[in-house]
Scaffold this active site. Structure first.
Site, mmCIF file in Angstrom:
data_model
loop_
_atom_site.group_PDB
_atom_site.id
_atom_site.type_symbol
_atom_site.label_atom_id
_atom_site.label_comp_id
_atom_site.label_asym_id
_atom_site.label_seq_id
_atom_site.Cartn_x
_atom_site.Cartn_y
_atom_site.Cartn_z
ATOM 1 N N MET A 166 0.843 -1.187 0.000
ATOM 2 C CA MET A 166 0.000 0.000 0.000
ATOM 3 C C MET A 166 0.882 1.241 0.000
ATOM 4 S SD MET A 166 -3.094 -0.975 2.635
ATOM 5 C CE MET A 166 -2.006 -1.381 3.978
ATOM 6 N N CYS B 140 2.005 -13.789 3.471
ATOM 7 C CA CYS B 140 1.389 -13.115 4.619
ATOM 8 C C CYS B 140 -0.003 -12.559 4.308
ATOM 9 C CB CYS B 140 2.303 -12.031 5.153
ATOM 10 S SG CYS B 140 2.689 -10.751 3.962
ATOM 11 N N LEU B 141 -0.377 -12.532 3.061
ATOM 12 C CA LEU B 141 -1.668 -12.028 2.598
ATOM 13 C C LEU B 141 -1.846 -10.545 2.921
ATOM 14 C CD1 LEU B 141 -4.051 -15.013 3.442
ATOM 15 C CD2 LEU B 141 -2.891 -14.530 1.291
#
Length: 154
Positions: A66, A101-102
């Site tokens: 992000m 880790c998604l």
């Protein structure tokens, strides 16, 4: 994630190989610090096909986190041969498990086939993380409750 694995390698002995394109190496001070601990064998490779042979765990993360989405196109080019796909997992061998880790960007750092394969433990990993987070939260709440009891009795 790579820096977390390096910190773990300072405490638990295992062989850690960071496989990444040139220019995307982890912070070298962190690498040196982890190597100086002398607990684990730590190396960096730019050759995914060679470095993944015989490994027990294949762990990847998103290529652009992000706030970094503007770098995704460049990273897609730079990381193309680092995608964890069925062919790469076959090179790792039948003992290898896949972790992430998604959330995962399916089709980028890994494929649907790998995410859904028998050797993928990403969903068990996520469930275990939830239990761990619950334990930490319970510990924090109990600690806060204990402090409040002590303050009330003083």
């Amino acid at each position: 994630m790579v820096h977390s694995w390096l910190r773990l390698a300072m405490r638990i002995p295992f062989e850690f190989v960071c496989i990444c394109p040139e220019g995307y190496e982890p912070d070298m001070a962190t690498v040196a610090y982890a190597q100086a601990a002398g607990v684990s064998k730590i190396s960096i490779s730019h050759d995914p096909t060679e470095a993944i042979k015989g490994c027990d765990v294949v762990y990847t993360d998103v290529w652009a986190s992000m706030g970094q989405k503007e770098t995704l196109e460049k990273k897609m080019r730079d990381f193309a041969k680092f995608q964890v796909n069925s062919e790469m997992m076959a090179v790792a061998g039948p003992q290898a498990i896949f972790m992430h880790c998604l959330p995962a960007e399916r089709g980028l750092e890994t494929t649907d086939a790998v995410m859904e394969a028998e050797y993928s433990v990403v969903f068990q990993e996520a469930e275990n993380r939830m239990h761990m987070q619950n334990g930490i939260l319970l510990h924090c709440l109990e600690s806060t409750a204990d402090k409040q009891k002590k303050a009330a009795s003083a």
